[in-house]
Design an enzyme around this catalytic site. Sequence first.
Site, PDB file in Angstrom:
ATOM      1  N   HIS A  49      -7.677   3.736 -50.602  1.00 16.66           N
ATOM      2  CA  HIS A  49      -6.832   2.568 -50.442  1.00 16.66           C
ATOM      3  C   HIS A  49      -7.559   1.530 -49.594  1.00 16.66           C
ATOM      4  O   HIS A  49      -8.594   1.812 -48.993  1.00 16.66           O
ATOM      5  CB  HIS A  49      -5.485   2.946 -49.817  1.00 16.66           C
ATOM      6  CG  HIS A  49      -5.577   3.524 -48.442  1.00 16.66           C
ATOM      7  ND1 HIS A  49      -5.369   4.860 -48.176  1.00 16.66           N
ATOM      8  CD2 HIS A  49      -5.873   2.951 -47.260  1.00 16.66           C
ATOM      9  CE1 HIS A  49      -5.524   5.068 -46.886  1.00 16.66           C
ATOM     10  NE2 HIS A  49      -5.843   3.941 -46.291  1.00 16.66           N
TER      11      HIS A  49
HETATM   12  P1  TYD Z   1      -2.002   8.915 -46.660  1.00 18.84           P
HETATM   13  O1  TYD Z   1      -2.023   7.419 -46.693  1.00 18.84           O
HETATM   14  O2  TYD Z   1      -1.940   9.614 -47.987  1.00 18.84           O
HETATM   15  O3  TYD Z   1      -3.241   9.462 -45.828  1.00 18.84           O
HETATM   16  P2  TYD Z   1      -4.817   9.193 -46.071  1.00 18.84           P
HETATM   17  O4  TYD Z   1      -5.067   7.753 -45.779  1.00 18.84           O
HETATM   18  O5  TYD Z   1      -5.515  10.093 -45.096  1.00 18.84           O
HETATM   19  O6  TYD Z   1      -5.158   9.541 -47.486  1.00 18.84           O
HETATM   20  O7  TYD Z   1      -0.760   9.369 -45.767  1.00 18.84           O
HETATM   21  C1  TYD Z   1      -0.158  10.642 -45.896  1.00 18.84           C
HETATM   22  C2  TYD Z   1       1.332  10.514 -45.613  1.00 18.84           C
HETATM   23  O8  TYD Z   1       1.539  10.173 -44.254  1.00 18.84           O
HETATM   24  C3  TYD Z   1       1.989   9.451 -46.468  1.00 18.84           C
HETATM   25  O9  TYD Z   1       3.244   9.973 -46.906  1.00 18.84           O
HETATM   26  C4  TYD Z   1       2.230   8.327 -45.501  1.00 18.84           C
HETATM   27  C5  TYD Z   1       2.373   9.016 -44.164  1.00 18.84           C
HETATM   28  N1  TYD Z   1       1.921   8.225 -43.014  1.00 18.84           N
HETATM   29  C6  TYD Z   1       2.842   7.797 -42.078  1.00 18.84           C
HETATM   30  O10 TYD Z   1       4.072   8.030 -42.207  1.00 18.84           O
HETATM   31  N2  TYD Z   1       2.410   7.111 -40.978  1.00 18.84           N
HETATM   32  C7  TYD Z   1       1.106   6.821 -40.791  1.00 18.84           C
HETATM   33  O11 TYD Z   1       0.745   6.190 -39.768  1.00 18.84           O
HETATM   34  C8  TYD Z   1       0.145   7.242 -41.792  1.00 18.84           C
HETATM   35  C9  TYD Z   1      -1.327   6.929 -41.646  1.00 18.84           C
HETATM   36  C10 TYD Z   1       0.593   7.944 -42.880  1.00 18.84           C
END
Ligand code: TYD
Length: 133
Positions: A49
């Site tokens: 992303h």
């Molecule tokens: P995700 O964006 O998939 O993590 P990465 O960037 O490591 O691939 O996030 C995983 C889950 O955590 C998703 O459901 C969103 C949640 N999340 C939060 O609630 N707060 C946060 O600060 C972050 C970074 C993620």
Amino acid sequence: MNYKLMNLKVFGDERGKLVSLEGNLSVPFDIKRVYYIFDTVPDQERGKHAHKELEQIIVAMDGACQFVLDDGKSREEVWLNRPDVALYIGKNMWREMRHFSYGCKLMVLASKHYDEKEYIRDYNKFLESLQNK
Ligand code: TYD
């Protein structure tokens, strides 16, 4: 490329080592959020992303992983594998994380509270968003 690797100042003596990160000083933004990733496994990729405005500092507190950083024109690979080096990622950068060691611990400092609307999770939409810059 809107990222940089930063060598962090280490206070070390016979007792061990210490690194301090301070908002608007060693960290080039006001820290609004801290999150961490742990219990990682090698065959799982994360990230994939970009953020519209968010800036982040990422430190591998333990273990290692590889970041792929992409500004829409080129891609670079960076390994994070030591707690005295931080990766700064600015806005409008696509990132992917892969090749995690088992139990890698990544600490992330962020310039904004969590907001899913601030994410771009589709690579083609990321490229489109750059056209409007
Ligand atoms: P995700 O964006 O998939 O993590 P990465 O960037 O490591 O691939 O996030 C995983 C889950 O955590 C998703 O459901 C969103 C949640 N999340 C939060 O609630 N707060 C946060 O600060 C972050 C970074 C993620």
